[in-house]
Design an enzyme around this catalytic site. Structure first.
Site, PDB file in Angstrom:
ATOM      1  N   VAL A  11       0.830  -1.204   0.000  1.00  0.00           N
ATOM      2  CA  VAL A  11       0.000   0.000   0.000  1.00  0.00           C
ATOM      3  C   VAL A  11       0.864   1.253   0.000  1.00  0.00           C
ATOM      4  O   VAL A  11       0.645   2.188  -0.779  1.00  0.00           O
ATOM      5  CB  VAL A  11      -0.951  -0.005   1.211  1.00  0.00           C
ATOM      6  CG1 VAL A  11      -1.710   1.314   1.305  1.00  0.00           C
ATOM      7  CG2 VAL A  11      -1.923  -1.166   1.100  1.00  0.00           C
ATOM      8  N   PHE A 152      -8.252   0.708  -1.203  1.00  0.00           N
ATOM      9  CA  PHE A 152      -8.990  -0.384  -1.857  1.00  0.00           C
ATOM     10  C   PHE A 152      -8.178  -0.894  -3.044  1.00  0.00           C
ATOM     11  O   PHE A 152      -8.682  -1.018  -4.162  1.00  0.00           O
ATOM     12  CB  PHE A 152     -10.376   0.102  -2.295  1.00  0.00           C
ATOM     13  CG  PHE A 152     -11.222   0.617  -1.172  1.00  0.00           C
ATOM     14  CD1 PHE A 152     -11.930  -0.254  -0.358  1.00  0.00           C
ATOM     15  CD2 PHE A 152     -11.295   1.976  -0.905  1.00  0.00           C
ATOM     16  CE1 PHE A 152     -12.700   0.221   0.701  1.00  0.00           C
ATOM     17  CE2 PHE A 152     -12.067   2.459   0.136  1.00  0.00           C
ATOM     18  CZ  PHE A 152     -12.770   1.573   0.944  1.00  0.00           C
ATOM     19  N   LEU A 153      -6.897  -1.169  -2.793  1.00  0.00           N
ATOM     20  CA  LEU A 153      -5.978  -1.603  -3.841  1.00  0.00           C
ATOM     21  C   LEU A 153      -5.881  -3.120  -3.845  1.00  0.00           C
ATOM     22  O   LEU A 153      -5.667  -3.743  -2.800  1.00  0.00           O
ATOM     23  CB  LEU A 153      -4.585  -1.006  -3.617  1.00  0.00           C
ATOM     24  CG  LEU A 153      -4.508   0.519  -3.457  1.00  0.00           C
ATOM     25  CD1 LEU A 153      -3.077   0.945  -3.162  1.00  0.00           C
ATOM     26  CD2 LEU A 153      -5.031   1.212  -4.706  1.00  0.00           C
ATOM     27  N   ARG A 154      -6.006  -3.715  -5.019  1.00  0.00           N
ATOM     28  CA  ARG A 154      -5.869  -5.162  -5.155  1.00  0.00           C
ATOM     29  C   ARG A 154      -4.465  -5.494  -5.632  1.00  0.00           C
ATOM     30  O   ARG A 154      -3.970  -4.901  -6.585  1.00  0.00           O
ATOM     31  CB  ARG A 154      -6.886  -5.700  -6.162  1.00  0.00           C
ATOM     32  CG  ARG A 154      -8.344  -5.481  -5.780  1.00  0.00           C
ATOM     33  CD  ARG A 154      -9.249  -5.751  -6.959  1.00  0.00           C
ATOM     34  NE  ARG A 154      -8.973  -4.821  -8.065  1.00  0.00           N
ATOM     35  CZ  ARG A 154      -9.473  -4.933  -9.289  1.00  0.00           C
ATOM     36  NH1 ARG A 154     -10.246  -5.961  -9.589  1.00  0.00           N
ATOM     37  NH2 ARG A 154      -9.176  -4.046 -10.205  1.00  0.00           N
ATOM     38  N   ASN A 208     -14.418  -5.906   2.426  1.00  0.00           N
ATOM     39  CA  ASN A 208     -13.681  -7.161   2.321  1.00  0.00           C
ATOM     40  C   ASN A 208     -14.496  -8.338   2.843  1.00  0.00           C
ATOM     41  O   ASN A 208     -14.441  -9.445   2.283  1.00  0.00           O
ATOM     42  CB  ASN A 208     -12.355  -7.057   3.066  1.00  0.00           C
ATOM     43  CG  ASN A 208     -11.311  -6.287   2.283  1.00  0.00           C
ATOM     44  OD1 ASN A 208     -11.529  -5.919   1.127  1.00  0.00           O
ATOM     45  ND2 ASN A 208     -10.170  -6.020   2.893  1.00  0.00           N
ATOM     46  N   LEU A 250     -17.752 -14.247  -8.570  1.00  0.00           N
ATOM     47  CA  LEU A 250     -18.566 -15.473  -8.635  1.00  0.00           C
ATOM     48  C   LEU A 250     -17.799 -16.596  -9.329  1.00  0.00           C
ATOM     49  O   LEU A 250     -18.413 -17.470  -9.920  1.00  0.00           O
ATOM     50  CB  LEU A 250     -19.881 -15.207  -9.378  1.00  0.00           C
ATOM     51  CG  LEU A 250     -20.931 -14.369  -8.649  1.00  0.00           C
ATOM     52  CD1 LEU A 250     -22.203 -14.262  -9.489  1.00  0.00           C
ATOM     53  CD2 LEU A 250     -21.259 -14.951  -7.276  1.00  0.00           C
ATOM     54  N   LYS A 251     -16.490 -16.569  -9.247  1.00  0.00           N
ATOM     55  CA  LYS A 251     -15.683 -17.620  -9.874  1.00  0.00           C
ATOM     56  C   LYS A 251     -15.336 -18.666  -8.824  1.00  0.00           C
ATOM     57  O   LYS A 251     -14.642 -18.377  -7.837  1.00  0.00           O
ATOM     58  CB  LYS A 251     -14.421 -17.027 -10.500  1.00  0.00           C
ATOM     59  CG  LYS A 251     -13.597 -18.052 -11.263  1.00  0.00           C
ATOM     60  CD  LYS A 251     -12.456 -17.385 -12.003  1.00  0.00           C
ATOM     61  CE  LYS A 251     -11.549 -18.414 -12.660  1.00  0.00           C
ATOM     62  NZ  LYS A 251     -12.259 -19.336 -13.555  1.00  0.00           N
ATOM     63  N   GLY A 253     -13.541 -21.768  -6.976  1.00  0.00           N
ATOM     64  CA  GLY A 253     -12.137 -22.149  -6.884  1.00  0.00           C
ATOM     65  C   GLY A 253     -11.839 -22.789  -5.550  1.00  0.00           C
ATOM     66  O   GLY A 253     -12.708 -23.390  -4.913  1.00  0.00           O
ATOM     67  N   CYS A 260      -5.230  -9.638   2.848  1.00  0.00           N
ATOM     68  CA  CYS A 260      -6.400  -8.842   3.254  1.00  0.00           C
ATOM     69  C   CYS A 260      -7.584  -9.679   3.700  1.00  0.00           C
ATOM     70  O   CYS A 260      -7.987  -9.621   4.868  1.00  0.00           O
ATOM     71  CB  CYS A 260      -6.823  -7.917   2.108  1.00  0.00           C
ATOM     72  SG  CYS A 260      -5.613  -6.608   1.766  1.00  0.00           S
TER      73      CYS A 260
END
Length: 443
Positions: A11, A152-154, A208, A250-251, A253, A260
């Site tokens: 971040v 809100f960083l991915r 989250n 909606l994947k 896995g 996070c």
């Protein structure tokens, strides 16, 4: 503006580089000499697409500086962003020791009025604690306002998210301070939401927790689909068309990982217990995720029986593509369980092997090429949906493995393509292909 960022992790580093790119004079401070030396030479200690070139550019222009000197960092800053780590304690609560340290340093070294913005993910009430620490130690003639400004960083798309995010949250009751920060972010043309401090802190956790819930829900549905003969991909395709639900997250896995979602869901659950408000839904989300990470090894044992002395190719170590981060990655659970079963594991990942090696050591072997990992393997498990894995020719499995058995934890391949090859293929929530495993326990 003169801006200081405390912390050179994901971040802090992305925030520093991007604010410099916007034209601000940015100083980033960290306590790790090796990291600062590396950054001063223009090299990033983390992999993040687009980050290193931005570092080099802004270092060369003089917009960005890195230091370990708190006087240099804090004395004349107009805005200070706190982006230090908030690690998880054994009980799931948040360890605020670095927040305490940086708050005291800010109070000691500032020489002007300053706005302190907290980017670190912290429990509700923490910004008030930061304000109290600074107020009790700062020179009495200086004015400090603490603001909740969650990120809100991915990972893997952090630079893109900074410039093209969904919203910016500014938590403060001081209109003048909110206006200054609004002007700082205005060039990004991203919606700005101004709230009170505690609501801003909660927005981060709520976001989250909701996304984690969505992931666990669809993974639980995938297990239903396997048992009733439905295809989770067709289910999610139809489900996502509902505007109230949407297609994102909606994947199916083998669960979420990273720094996070696991930490923040447990922190919120712990907070619920602390305020005598049991968060039953979130506890179920965590349990589903933990169970999902064990699914590949369970499928492996049901497919080939004992894994003792079987060679297993583990494809992917990072918790998601486009990052070298293995924190809370499903791969770590898979390795642990494979080793407990006596398997011999060879892992491939385009970026994450150095970080994985620090955790796993020499308990497994590592390959720098997918074909080397698959050579003579009895079984392959896909744990990360890297492009290098998704687009490998499928005959590679047929030509390099002893037994072409693939357990795909990320549903990388279309079933109609797999059906063209003599591969036993087990994915998540979809029909098995060319599979001869016994159905016992799955009916």
């Amino acid at each position: 503006m003169k801006i200081t960022v405390a912390g050179a992790g994901y971040v802090g580093l992305v925030t520093s580089a991007c604010l410099a790119e916007l034209g601000h004079l940015v100083t980033c401070i960290d306590i790790q000499k090796e990291k600062i030396d590396m950054l001063q030479s223009g090299r990033s200690p983390i992999y993040e697409p687009g980050l290193e070139s931005m570092l080099e550019k802004n270092l060369s222009s003089g917009q960005l500086h890195f230091t370990m000197n708190p006087h240099h960092a804090y004395s004349d800053a107009e805005i200070i962003f706190i982006a230090v780590g908030t690690p998880e304690k054994h009980d799931g609560s948040v360890d605020l020791k670095y927040i305490h340290v940086v708050s005291n340093l800010i109070a000691y070294y500032i020489e002007n009025d300053v706005i302190v913005c907290t980017k670190s993910t912290v429990p509700v009430g923490t910004n008030e604690l930061i304000q109290a620490i600074i107020d009790s130690r700062k020179p009495p003639n200086l004015q400090v306002e603490v603001v909740a400004n969650p990120e809100f960083l991915r990972e893997g798309s952090a630079v893109l998210d900074f410039f093209h995010g969904d919203r910016i949250v500014i938590g403060t009751d001081h209109h003048k301070v909110a206006s200054i920060l609004e002007q700082l972010y205005l060039p990004l043309k991203i919606p700005i939401l101004k709230t009170d401090i505690r609501s801003a802190e909660m927005i981060k956790y709520a976001s989250n927790a909701f996304l984690a819930t969505k992931i666990s829900f669809i993974n639980e549905m995938s297990n239903f689909c396997e048992k009733v003969g439905a295809n989770i991909e067709e289910v999610t395709f139809g489900l996502g068309y509902d505007k109230r639900i949407g297609h994102d997250f909606l994947k199916a896995g083998i669960g979420f990982g990273g720094s996070c979602f696991p930490k923040d869901t447990k922190a919120l659950l712990h907070l619920g217990g602390h305020i005598n408000h049991p968060f039953d839904l979130l506890e179920a989300v965590i349990n589903v995720n933990n169970r999902q990470q064990s699914l590949p090894v369970l499928k492996a044992k049901e497919t080939i029986g004992s894994l003792k002395n079987k060679k297993v190719a583990l494809l992917g170590l990072a918790f998601k593509p486009n990052t070298d981060d293995v924190r809370n990655a499903a791969s770590l659970t898979i390795v642990k369980e494979l080793l407990e079963e006596g398997a011999v594991v060879t892992a491939y990942d385009p970026l994450a092997i150095p970080n994985a090696r620090r955790i796993l050591g020499n308990t497994i072997e590592y390959a720098d090429d997918i074909r080397a990992a698959l050579r003579d393997a009895h079984l392959a498990i896909i744990a990360t949906e890297w492009e290098q894995i998704k687009y490998v020719p499928l005959d590679v499995y047929q030509n390099h493995m002893r037994d072409p058995i693939v357990i795909d934890g990320r549903n990388c391949y279309p079933l109609h393509e797999i059906q063209k090859y003599p591969i036993t293929y087990l994915s998540i929530g979809r029909p098995d292909v060319n599979n001869a495993r016994q159905k016992k326990g799955w009916e």
